[in-house]
Write an enzyme that holds these catalytic residues in place. Structure first.
Site, PDB file in Angstrom:
ATOM      1  N   PHE A  52      14.065  15.043   7.103  1.00  0.00           N
ATOM      2  CA  PHE A  52      13.669  13.642   7.048  1.00  0.00           C
ATOM      3  C   PHE A  52      13.896  12.980   8.406  1.00  0.00           C
ATOM      4  O   PHE A  52      14.973  13.069   8.987  1.00  0.00           O
ATOM      5  CB  PHE A  52      14.482  12.940   5.967  1.00  0.00           C
ATOM      6  CG  PHE A  52      14.123  11.499   5.752  1.00  0.00           C
ATOM      7  CD1 PHE A  52      12.807  11.120   5.533  1.00  0.00           C
ATOM      8  CD2 PHE A  52      15.108  10.515   5.764  1.00  0.00           C
ATOM      9  CE1 PHE A  52      12.469   9.795   5.314  1.00  0.00           C
ATOM     10  CE2 PHE A  52      14.791   9.182   5.542  1.00  0.00           C
ATOM     11  CZ  PHE A  52      13.457   8.822   5.325  1.00  0.00           C
ATOM     12  N   VAL A  53      12.850  12.340   8.923  1.00  0.00           N
ATOM     13  CA  VAL A  53      12.944  11.578  10.163  1.00  0.00           C
ATOM     14  C   VAL A  53      12.847  10.105   9.772  1.00  0.00           C
ATOM     15  O   VAL A  53      11.743   9.581   9.553  1.00  0.00           O
ATOM     16  CB  VAL A  53      11.823  11.954  11.152  1.00  0.00           C
ATOM     17  CG1 VAL A  53      11.939  11.140  12.438  1.00  0.00           C
ATOM     18  CG2 VAL A  53      11.840  13.448  11.442  1.00  0.00           C
ATOM     19  N   PRO A  98       9.513  19.629  11.762  1.00  0.00           N
ATOM     20  CA  PRO A  98      10.770  19.971  11.078  1.00  0.00           C
ATOM     21  C   PRO A  98      10.733  19.682   9.583  1.00  0.00           C
ATOM     22  O   PRO A  98      10.119  18.709   9.143  1.00  0.00           O
ATOM     23  CB  PRO A  98      11.792  19.072  11.777  1.00  0.00           C
ATOM     24  CG  PRO A  98      10.998  17.875  12.215  1.00  0.00           C
ATOM     25  CD  PRO A  98       9.649  18.421  12.611  1.00  0.00           C
ATOM     26  N   GLY A 103       9.147   9.026   9.033  1.00  0.00           N
ATOM     27  CA  GLY A 103       8.663   9.515   7.744  1.00  0.00           C
ATOM     28  C   GLY A 103       7.881  10.790   7.956  1.00  0.00           C
ATOM     29  O   GLY A 103       8.352  11.725   8.607  1.00  0.00           O
ATOM     30  N   HIS A 115       0.846  -1.197   0.000  1.00  0.00           N
ATOM     31  CA  HIS A 115       0.000   0.000   0.000  1.00  0.00           C
ATOM     32  C   HIS A 115       0.880   1.246   0.000  1.00  0.00           C
ATOM     33  O   HIS A 115       1.886   1.299   0.715  1.00  0.00           O
ATOM     34  CB  HIS A 115      -0.906  -0.006   1.236  1.00  0.00           C
ATOM     35  CG  HIS A 115      -2.018   0.993   1.161  1.00  0.00           C
ATOM     36  ND1 HIS A 115      -1.808   2.360   1.211  1.00  0.00           N
ATOM     37  CD2 HIS A 115      -3.349   0.827   1.045  1.00  0.00           C
ATOM     38  CE1 HIS A 115      -2.965   2.985   1.130  1.00  0.00           C
ATOM     39  NE2 HIS A 115      -3.922   2.088   1.024  1.00  0.00           N
TER      40      HIS A 115
END
Length: 544
Positions: A172-173, A169, A177, A86
């Site tokens: 990218f975490v 922020p 995401g 998905h």
């Protein structure tokens, strides 16, 4: 509901975990343990590696429940390890807020902003606003637009100025995401099962979805998003569909078109499924379609639902339980009121007490509903037997509106007892200065008009039954004519009761044009009702 509130918002968060039971259960517990929230449905899907949760609550509690669930997901889901078929971009991929009862879309926009603000501060993760909450421009209004590139493309996308998150922020975490949140109308997540490949399912999806294959080659249906994927654990593929407006494109329209295209491709459709909850109205639209298409005679709600389940194959993968899948049944909005739910004895004795409610209005609604019920019975007793085959068509056209009238009159028994509450609330408003007095007077007038609407609705609905009583008087089973006579008298009694209640409330209304129009209407209905009752009695006597 747990909070006892009638203001309800639905939240349908989609988490990127559909395999680990301990994670799925932990998120469920976080929602369930939030005061004011009721968890209605949890639907994990292993192939998608995704779980859809559905819960409801008041606007404050619903945000708290969503934040609590997200915190659990933050500690247990790592997107660096996620795989599934998905589309997704975050551990909590999407978290929509949807108006259910006594709340506006603006209320849900506020919920999404509060949720986005809190989550970004408490977890330091990025969030995007979509649909009605969107403030970032048309290029990032829909979920597919924001999710394009998915988790894998987010690292490069999030640093672009046009993709700066609305909250949190602009970086990218990896473990999280990004999350999409916003307010939207009720959406139906609907999958059609295909004995075929992912590519064949996607081919059908391209044909039916609004976007189609591009601007120069749009698909057949408006308000439809669709893709194709495999359900490896089930040995089939699915056309995964989002119906963003089920009135524009109903469930059955999408299903029938998928069946048609599949047939052309020499493929078999083997049922379908609804993910999450579905509005009762959407099911009834499909029921009406199949009833008309197949010339069926079905009038009870539960029978219509069963028809749709069978025709769409909604139990093909897992049992479709209306009490768990239809939103009105889940939240109890179709439940009978206290008077309707009471025993006959209790209802009559409550009328005979010193309390002002229930009174003549509720009694009138009860009597009128009995009148339409008796007429329905006469129709049913004149249908479906060999001796009445000649009038089957006539009875079909007669029974349905009478049954519908009965179903619509029954709730008025309760609503009449509360119809005056708006006026009473207005009386309690402060009026120590001119401004307060003006607001109070306006509220009192609106309250009186609302109090008039209920008995007026009773009169109109009861009055609509007369043409069908004439048919029964001429063609109905002779053995039931005494029941029809009682039916006619009961309907007229209900009309008269509604008339009395309209007039007593009309005295306090200062809008002279409104008073004149309503008075003319109710006097005409009352006069015609008396004439119609007499006519039914005469028609019956001629046959006896």
């Amino acid at each position: 509901m747990a909070s006892g509130s009638k203001r309800l918002v639905e939240c349908v968060p989609n988490f990127s975990e559909g395999k680990r039971k301990e994670v799925i259960d932990a998120i469920s517990t976080a929602i369930r343990d939030t005061e004011g929230c009721t968890l209605l449905l949890v639907e994990p899907e292993a192939s998608a590696n995704r779980t859809v949760y559905t819960f409801v609550g008041d606007p404050v509690s619903i945000v708290e429940g969503a934040v609590n669930a997200a915190k659990v997901a933050h500690s247990l889901i790592d997107m660096r390890k996620h795989k599934g078929n998905h589309p997704r971009m975050g551990a909590l991929d999407v978290c929509p807020f949807i108006p259910v009862s006594d709340v506006t879309m603006e209320d849900c926009i506020n919920c999404s902003n509060e949720f986005g603000s809190r989550l970004s501060k408490e977890l330091n993760v990025p969030l995007y606003l979509y649909e009605y909450s969107c403030t970032g421009g048309d290029h990032r209004r829909t979920l597919p637009q924001i999710r394009a590139g998915e988790y894998e493309g987010l690292k490069d996308k999030i640093i672009k100025s046009e993709w700066t998150p609305d909250y949190g922020p602009a970086q990218f975490v990896p473990s999280w995401g990004a999350t999409v949140t916003g307010a939207r109308p009720m959406l139906i997540a609907y999958n059609v099962n295909l004995l075929g490949t992912k590519q064949q399912a996607h081919r059908i999806a391209l044909d039916i979805r609004e976007q189609g294959r591009g601007p120069d080659n749009p698909g057949k249906f408006k308000c439809v998003r669709a893709i194709g994927w495999d359900l490896e654990d089930k040995g089939l593929s699915q056309i995964s569909i989002n119906l963003t407006d089920y009135k524009t494109t109903p469930i059955h329209a999408a299903y029938e078109e998928c069946v048609r295209i599949a047939k052309d491709l020499k493929l078999a459709v083997v049922g379908s499924e609804i993910v999450g909850l579905v509005p009762l109205e959407a099911v009834m639209l499909s029921a009406d379609y199949y009833i008309q298409k197949e010339s069926l005679f079905i009038y009870k709600e539960e029978q219509k639902i069963r028809l749709v389940i069978e025709r769409l194959g909604l139990s093909s993968l897992s049992y479709f339980n209306p009490k768990e899948k239809i939103i009105e049944y889940c939240i109890g909005s179709t439940a009978d009121g206290p008077l309707v739910s009471s025993s006959v004895r209790d209802f009559i004795e409550s009328i005979g007490s010193r309390a002002s409610t229930p009174g003549g209005g509720s009694a009138s609604a009860c009597i009128a509903s009995i009148g339409s019920a008796l007429a329905t019975m006469v129709g049913l007793m004149s249908y479906g037997k060999r001796e009445f085959e000649g009038i089957d068509g006539i009875m079909r056209e007669t029974i349905l509106p009478l049954y519908d009238a009965m179903e619509q009159l029954i709730p008025i028994i309760d609503s009449d007892s509360t119809a005056f509450s708006s006026y009473m609330d207005a009386l309690k408003m402060p009026h120590s200065n001119d401004e307060e007095s003006t607001k109070r007077s306006l509220a009192m007038q609106e309250g009186l008009k609302r109090a008039i609407e209920v008995p007026l609705g009773l009169m109109r609905k009861a009055h609509s039954c007369w043409p069908h009583l004439f048919v029964l008087a001429e063609h109905g089973n002779k053995q039931t004519m005494s029941d029809l006579q009682v039916s006619a008298s009961s309907l007229h009694c209900g009309v008269f009761g509604g008339y009395c209640n309209v007039l007593i409330n009309l005295k306090g209304v200062t809008d002279t044009q409104y008073v004149t129009e309503i008075r003319q209407e109710v006097e005409q209905i009352l006069a015609e009702s008396q004439d119609n009752s007499d006519k039914v009695q005469k028609l019956v006597l001629k046959r006896l």
